[in-house]
Motif scaffolding. Sequence first.
Motif, PDB file in Angstrom:
ATOM      1  N   HIS A 229     -35.344   1.087  30.891  1.00 53.81           N
ATOM      2  CA  HIS A 229     -33.957   0.972  31.580  1.00 53.81           C
ATOM      3  C   HIS A 229     -34.144   0.204  32.894  1.00 53.81           C
ATOM      4  O   HIS A 229     -35.005   0.730  33.828  1.00 53.81           O
ATOM      5  CB  HIS A 229     -33.336   2.282  32.070  1.00 53.81           C
ATOM      6  CG  HIS A 229     -32.998   3.230  30.890  1.00 53.81           C
ATOM      7  ND1 HIS A 229     -31.962   2.925  30.253  1.00 53.81           N
ATOM      8  CD2 HIS A 229     -33.595   4.192  30.010  1.00 53.81           C
ATOM      9  CE1 HIS A 229     -31.641   3.945  29.028  1.00 53.81           C
ATOM     10  NE2 HIS A 229     -32.630   4.501  29.269  1.00 53.81           N
ATOM     11  N   THR A 255     -28.160  -0.626  32.579  1.00 46.92           N
ATOM     12  CA  THR A 255     -27.393   0.800  32.074  1.00 46.92           C
ATOM     13  C   THR A 255     -26.490   0.443  33.607  1.00 46.92           C
ATOM     14  O   THR A 255     -26.772   1.085  34.327  1.00 46.92           O
ATOM     15  CB  THR A 255     -28.575   1.975  32.223  1.00 46.92           C
ATOM     16  OG1 THR A 255     -29.049   1.952  33.464  1.00 46.92           O
ATOM     17  CG2 THR A 255     -29.200   2.172  31.146  1.00 46.92           C
ATOM     18  N   HIS A 260     -24.026   0.755  28.307  1.00 47.14           N
ATOM     19  CA  HIS A 260     -25.429   0.086  28.347  1.00 47.14           C
ATOM     20  C   HIS A 260     -25.196  -1.110  27.342  1.00 47.14           C
ATOM     21  O   HIS A 260     -24.917  -1.131  26.304  1.00 47.14           O
ATOM     22  CB  HIS A 260     -26.547   1.032  27.899  1.00 47.14           C
ATOM     23  CG  HIS A 260     -26.435   2.518  28.763  1.00 47.14           C
ATOM     24  ND1 HIS A 260     -27.247   3.435  28.464  1.00 47.14           N
ATOM     25  CD2 HIS A 260     -25.698   2.722  29.669  1.00 47.14           C
ATOM     26  CE1 HIS A 260     -27.031   4.373  29.138  1.00 47.14           C
ATOM     27  NE2 HIS A 260     -26.298   4.060  30.265  1.00 47.14           N
TER      28      HIS A 260
END
Length: 519
Positions: A229, A255, A260
Motif C-alpha cells: 500500500h 489506496t 483502491h
Amino acid sequence: MDRRALLMAGGVLGAAGVLTLAPVGFAAADEAGATAPGTPADGTEVTRTVTGHLDTGAADFVHLPVEVPRGVNQIAVSYTYDKPSVPSGTPGNSCDIGIFDERGTALGGRGFRGWSGGARTSFVVNSEDTTPGYLPGPVNPGTWHIILGPYQVAPQGMDYSVTVTLRYGPAGAPFEPDYPSERAKGRGRAWYRGDCHLHTVHSDGKRLPSEVAAGAREAGLDFIVSTDHNTSSAHAVWGAYDGPDLLIINGEEITTRNGHWLALGLDSGSWIDWRYRSRDDAFPRFARQVRRQGGLVVPAHPYCPYIASQWKFGYEDADAVEVWNGPWTYDDESAVDTWDAMLGTAMRSGRDWLPAMANSDAHSVPQVIGLPQTVVYADDLSRPAIIQGIREGRTYVAESSAVTVAFTATGGGRQAGIAETLQVAADTPVDVRLEVSGVPGGTVRFITDEGQMHQESLNTSGTGTVVWRTTASLAAYVRAEVRHPKADGTPGKGNTMGPDLQWGPMAALTNPIVLRVKD
C-alpha cells in the motif's frame, strides 16, 4: 512538550482537505549536547511531543512540519490516538501515518519518504536501518512533514499525540538497493501463472518478502507483482528473492478515499501518489504516470464493503479490472456482473473491452498466495511480456495451479482463442470448446451478450470437454466460467434467488472470444 493550543490556533486548512499545523522546532545544535558551538555530539537525541484534537470531517490529511537542522542522521516518529467507544454501526477512530522530506509534500512530488498506514505505531528513517515502508537515505536539513491520515473519526473526535526524535551524527553508509530482474528463464511463448496483488511487512502484510516468494513458489506460480500500500520501499529488496523460476514485478496498491487500484509493472523505485478523491480529477494524471512506464492501471476489489475501498473513479482510465479477490464472495459476484455488462457495452460501441483478472490480496497466514491467480499467455517470462499479455486480455483466472482450462471457438475453417476475434459469416456454425481439469463435479457455463446460453456438469474427476454451437449473428462474444458445486452439492441454476449465492464458488473464468459477422 504540549503544543495543543498553539497548533490548533496555527492550523491552516488548505486545498484537498489538508490541515497544516504549526511547525515543530528543535534546539540549536550547540544546545543539543554539542562539544563546541554549532557541532552536535554524535549520538545526541532530542525529542519533541505534539498533541492535538481533530473533529469529524476536519481533513483528509494533517501535515505536521518538522524543522530538521543540519547534522541529523535519523528521524524517529511514534504516534498514538484515542479509540473511544462508538454506537454500533458508527466508524471509530483510525489514523494512518507517513512522512515527506525537505523536498516537499506536492501531489506526486519528489518528497515522499514512506508510509505505513495504520500498520505500525512508530518508524525510523535513516540511511541504513529504515523501517519497512520507508525509503532509506540521508536526513537532509529543511522542513520535513509528518502526515497523519485520519480516515475514520469518531463522533467524539480524535485526540492524537506525535513524538519526534532527531538523532545527531554523520550519515551512515548509503543503502544499496537490490531490485528484481526484468526477466526469468521462462518457456518461451506459453501460459504463465501469477498473483498480481500481494502485501508484505512493507505495508500492512505480516509476511516477509522472503516468505511471499517462498509461498509463490509453493503455489506453482511463475511470477508475482509486489503491491504494498502506497509505498515503493519493497522494490529495493526483491532482487534477493527472484530467480530463474520466479519473476518478481514491481507495483503498488494505491489506496485512495474512493477506492483502491493496482499499478502493475512499475519501474524500480517508482512511487504513485494516493492523496486524492474522485472529485479531485487527479486519478487520470496518475494513470498516465503508470502507463508511461509501460504499466497497467487495475481497479482492485471494486465492491469491497470496507470504508474507502469501493471503486468510485469509473473505468475509462483502467487497463483491466480485478473481478476476483481472495476467496470467492458476493463482492466478486457483483464485480463479474459489472464487468460482463461492460463487455456488452464495448461490443455494441466497437470500443476496446476491459480484461478481467484475479488475485489473492494475501496479507498473512492463513490467506493463501495464489488463491486466486491470473494465467497469462505471454511471449516470455519477462515484465514487458507479462504486462502486455494482461493488457491484451490473453488471460484466464483460476482458483489454483490445479485448475487448467483451454478455450477456443472454431468456425469457417478458422479458430480463435481467448481475447482473439473470430470473423465469420452470420450463419456459419461456430463451435465453442472448453477443456477443463481440476474441478470435480464442477459446472461449466458459456455466457454471451444475451446471458448464459449453455450449462453442463463435469464428472467427479473434474476433467472434461464441453462443446456448444452458436453463430456470430447470435453471440457478439462468448466467455466461460467453471463453478464448484454449491454448498448443498447441487449445481448452480440461472435466475435462482435466495439468501445464498445463486452459483457455487468460482473455479475458473476466461476473458471473452469475440465473434464478428464477416462483411
